[in-house]
Design a protein around this motif. Structure first.
Motif, PDB file in Angstrom:
ATOM      1  N   UNK A 114       0.800  -1.232   0.000  1.00 30.93           N
ATOM      2  CA  UNK A 114       0.000   0.000   0.000  1.00 30.93           C
ATOM      3  C   UNK A 114       0.833   1.282   0.000  1.00 30.93           C
ATOM      4  N   UNK A 115       2.038   1.246   0.555  1.00 27.62           N
ATOM      5  CA  UNK A 115       2.878   2.459   0.573  1.00 27.62           C
ATOM      6  C   UNK A 115       3.647   2.666  -0.731  1.00 27.62           C
ATOM      7  N   UNK A 116       3.439   1.770  -1.720  1.00 29.35           N
ATOM      8  CA  UNK A 116       4.095   1.907  -3.017  1.00 29.35           C
ATOM      9  C   UNK A 116       5.408   1.151  -3.138  1.00 29.35           C
ATOM     10  N   UNK A 117       5.870   0.534  -2.057  1.00 27.02           N
ATOM     11  CA  UNK A 117       7.117  -0.221  -2.128  1.00 27.02           C
ATOM     12  C   UNK A 117       6.854  -1.618  -2.684  1.00 27.02           C
ATOM     13  N   UNK A 118       7.917  -2.280  -3.133  1.00 25.05           N
ATOM     14  CA  UNK A 118       7.808  -3.619  -3.706  1.00 25.05           C
ATOM     15  C   UNK A 118       7.767  -4.638  -2.574  1.00 25.05           C
ATOM     16  N   UNK A 119       6.889  -5.605  -2.699  1.00 21.65           N
ATOM     17  CA  UNK A 119       6.752  -6.659  -1.705  1.00 21.65           C
ATOM     18  C   UNK A 119       8.044  -7.477  -1.651  1.00 21.65           C
ATOM     19  N   UNK A 120       8.650  -7.644  -0.474  1.00 20.86           N
ATOM     20  CA  UNK A 120       9.918  -8.368  -0.379  1.00 20.86           C
ATOM     21  C   UNK A 120       9.769  -9.890  -0.424  1.00 20.86           C
ATOM     22  N   UNK A 121       8.551 -10.416  -0.460  1.00 19.19           N
ATOM     23  CA  UNK A 121       8.382 -11.870  -0.462  1.00 19.19           C
ATOM     24  C   UNK A 121       8.829 -12.467  -1.792  1.00 19.19           C
ATOM     25  N   UNK A 122       8.956 -13.773  -1.828  1.00 17.18           N
ATOM     26  CA  UNK A 122       9.371 -14.430  -3.069  1.00 17.18           C
ATOM     27  C   UNK A 122       8.201 -14.620  -4.026  1.00 17.18           C
TER      28      UNK A 122
END
Length: 148
Positions: free
Chosen positions: A15-23
């Motif tokens: 939601x904050x525009x960052x990329x999800x760090x999960x695989x």
């Protein structure tokens, strides 16, 4: 780090525009590609008429404040390159059609032409509509422009 929702675990963007760090991060979702597809098909006018892009439709639709477009697609037969621009009351289109393919080219207000492979240039009369478009009032709804 706080608790995450199921959506955050499976989606590429948080939601904050960052990329999800999960695989599970993927940018190969239809939602992300559908906008680019709409631009290729509607603005550039590029569309396959046969599987594998053996036959191509080139039918650009200038509108709004768009005055030019350049789009490329690497097809199984080679590069397809569409470049159009509006200048005054003319529309200029240059289309690169790959070898062993054909294209149906339709410019706004003009008949369709079929062309073979190679680089093709077109210049046609085209008056861009006023933007934004004026409203169309049905005859049964009075509006300020009506005379008594």
């Amino acid at each position: 780090m706080g608790a995450t929702t199921i959506w955050e675990r499976w989606d590429s963007m948080l939601p904050d525009g960052s990329v999800n760090p999960s695989n599970m991060t993927s940018f190969n979702h239809y939602a992300l590609g559908s906008v680019a597809n709409w631009m290729h098909v509607n603005i550039a006018g590029l569309h396959p008429l046969e599987p594998g892009w053996k036959r191509i439709r080139v039918r650009p639709m200038p509108g709004g404040k768009l005055t030019s477009c350049h789009a490329r697609l690497l097809s199984p037969y080679g590069m397809i390159d569409i470049n159009w621009r509006l200048d005054g009351e003319k529309m200029y289109l240059e289309a690169l059609v790959p070898g062993n393919t054909t294209a149906e080219v339709t410019l706004p207000g003009h008949d369709t032409q079929e062309v073979g492979s190679g680089r093709h240039k077109f210049v046609v009369a085209h008056k861009a509509p006023t933007w934004p478009p004026l409203p169309i009032y049905p005859p049964f709804i009075p509006h300020d422009d009506d005379e008594p």
